[in-house]
Write an enzyme that holds these catalytic residues in place. Structure first.
Site, short mmCIF file in Angstrom:
data_model
loop_
_atom_site.label_atom_id
_atom_site.label_comp_id
_atom_site.label_asym_id
_atom_site.label_seq_id
_atom_site.Cartn_x
_atom_site.Cartn_y
_atom_site.Cartn_z
N LYS A 121 41.28 33.68 31.34
CA LYS A 121 40.01 34.40 31.10
C LYS A 121 39.19 33.79 29.98
O LYS A 121 37.97 33.84 30.01
CB LYS A 121 40.28 35.89 30.82
CG LYS A 121 40.75 36.62 32.08
CD LYS A 121 40.54 38.11 32.00
CE LYS A 121 40.84 38.71 33.38
NZ LYS A 121 40.75 40.15 33.39
N LYS A 205 43.91 34.27 43.10
CA LYS A 205 44.04 35.69 43.46
C LYS A 205 42.67 36.31 43.71
O LYS A 205 41.67 35.87 43.13
CB LYS A 205 44.83 36.45 42.40
CG LYS A 205 44.07 36.79 41.14
CD LYS A 205 44.74 37.92 40.36
CE LYS A 205 43.80 38.38 39.25
NZ LYS A 205 43.98 39.71 38.80
N LYS A 208 37.92 40.54 40.72
CA LYS A 208 36.60 41.15 40.52
C LYS A 208 35.60 40.13 40.02
O LYS A 208 34.41 40.21 40.31
CB LYS A 208 36.67 42.24 39.45
CG LYS A 208 37.55 43.42 39.76
CD LYS A 208 37.31 44.48 38.69
CE LYS A 208 38.36 45.56 38.70
NZ LYS A 208 39.37 45.37 37.65
#
Ligand code: AQP
Length: 341
Positions: A121, A205, A208
């Site tokens: 992230k 994966k 969002k």
């Protein structure tokens, strides 16, 4: 139900959460929310909308509020009974932040440096990531242990954070010499929906934050959008094989078969028994029909509930009061153990 591995003798309790960061998707549903629905009949359950986790990355305040209500709507629309399970938002119970601070002082820098989600992230420019993003796993440990939760249903991507939670529980118990004060919570990960992959890339994966909306099926998508996304999903020209082993080198095909199995509540092998030898021209429309059948009622109910924000806020207020009642004596004991006056 698997047992927590320590000799902890407290009551069994489930805790889990979803971040209100928009674009709630099929992975969140199959990896987490659907498991919540089943667990509410087995033990005391606490389901949180983790808004404090959400702000580890920038969130527009107005959207954050709307997205928080959207997750609450998704919980109820998926079948969580707010009279039975506790539904609330994390920031409404201040004990999460208080215990997270104590865990910031228990967890080691080296442990957090190994967390792959922070690396993913934060991206290349780690210096610009928020401090909150780095200590996110300590807040997650606090979320769980504030209620002495023994079982945590999550997707496969949260496995490493759950291991850190267990390490924090053990270190706290050992350092303060309070044997089995905190349980070592058991992750509930297994199952066909534990790792739903992107529809555009079988190695990533479903997420969002993926910039491509075609990569995921959102819980707010209408039947046409679901059918279009599955039709456009990346695949290969080969027909479906007879065994799961033969899918190993075909991640996109394997993902679609796993999604079908998870939605149908069956094993991937059973899906292959039904579709072996068929191409994606046959399989994709069948998968789209199934996805629409499962998701459409949830989407419709979510929309209805979102039209009544006062109802959702009432659920969350009541939920936070119930959560607070469990957390207060536990946090009081933690402070005594730590030596706070
Ligand atoms: N692709 C997935 N397959 C299975 N489970 C998944 N989960 C997330 N993605 C998948 C599970 O959903 C729960 C809630 O996730 P979250 O909202 O806390 O955040 P996340 O893991 O960071 O989810 P996203 O959607 O991938 O968000 P971004 O793009 O922000 O990283 C968790 O139990 C998670 O395991």
């Amino acid at each position: 139900m698997s047992e927590p591995t320590s000799a902890y003798k407290g009551p069994e309790r489930v805790f889990s959460g979803v971040q209100p960061t928009g674009n709630l998707h099929l992975g969140n549903y199959l990896g987490a929310i659907r498991k919540f629905v089943n667990l509410q009949h087995e033990m005391e359950c606490i389901f949180c909308v983790v808004d404090m986790h959400a702000i580890t990355m920038w969130q527009d305040p107005k959207e954050l509020r709307a997205q928080t209500l959207e997750i609450a709507a998704a919980y109820v629309a998926a079948g969580i009974d707010p009279e039975k399970a506790i539904i609330f938002n994390q920031s409404a119970v201040s004990g999460h932040a208080e215990l997270a601070w104590i865990f910031n002082c228990v967890a080691r820098m080296g442990w957090l440096n190994r967390m792959t989600q922070f690396k993913d992230k934060a991206g290349k420019d780690k210096e610009r990531a928020s401090v909150g993003l780095f200590v996110y796993p300590n807040l997650m440990a606090a979320d769980i242990l504030l209620y002495k939760a023994t079982h945590v249903p999550v997707g496969d991507d949260q496995k490493q954070h759950l291991e850190l939670t267990r390490d924090i529980a053990v270190k706290f118990n050992n350092e303060f010499d309070v044997e089995n004060f905190f349980p070592q919570p058991e992750p509930l990960i297994k199952g066909a929906g534990a790792r739903v992959m992107s529809l555009r890339d079988g190695a990533a994966k479903m997420s969002k934050s993926d910039p491509s909306d075609l990569s995921r099926i959102n819980l707010t998508d209408d039947p046409e959008a679901i059918a279009k996304k599955i039709k456009k999903a990346r695949t290969d020209p080969e027909p479906l094989p007879e065994t799961s082993d033969e899918l190993k080198a075909r991640p996109e095909a394997e993902n679609l078969v796993n999604i079908y199995a998870a939605l149908a509540g069956t094993a991937s092998e059973d899906v292959l028994t039904a579709y072996a030898g068929q191409g994606f021209g046959v399989f994709k429309p069948a998968l789209a029909d199934l996805a629409v059948e499962v998701l459409s009622p949830i989407t419709a109910e979510m929309r209805r509930l979102q039209g009544d924000p006062a109802f959702l806020e009432k659920i969350m207020t009541k939920g936070s009061e119930r959560a607070e009642r469990i957390a207060t004596p536990i946090l009081r004991d933690v402070k005594r153990v730590v030596g706070f006056l």
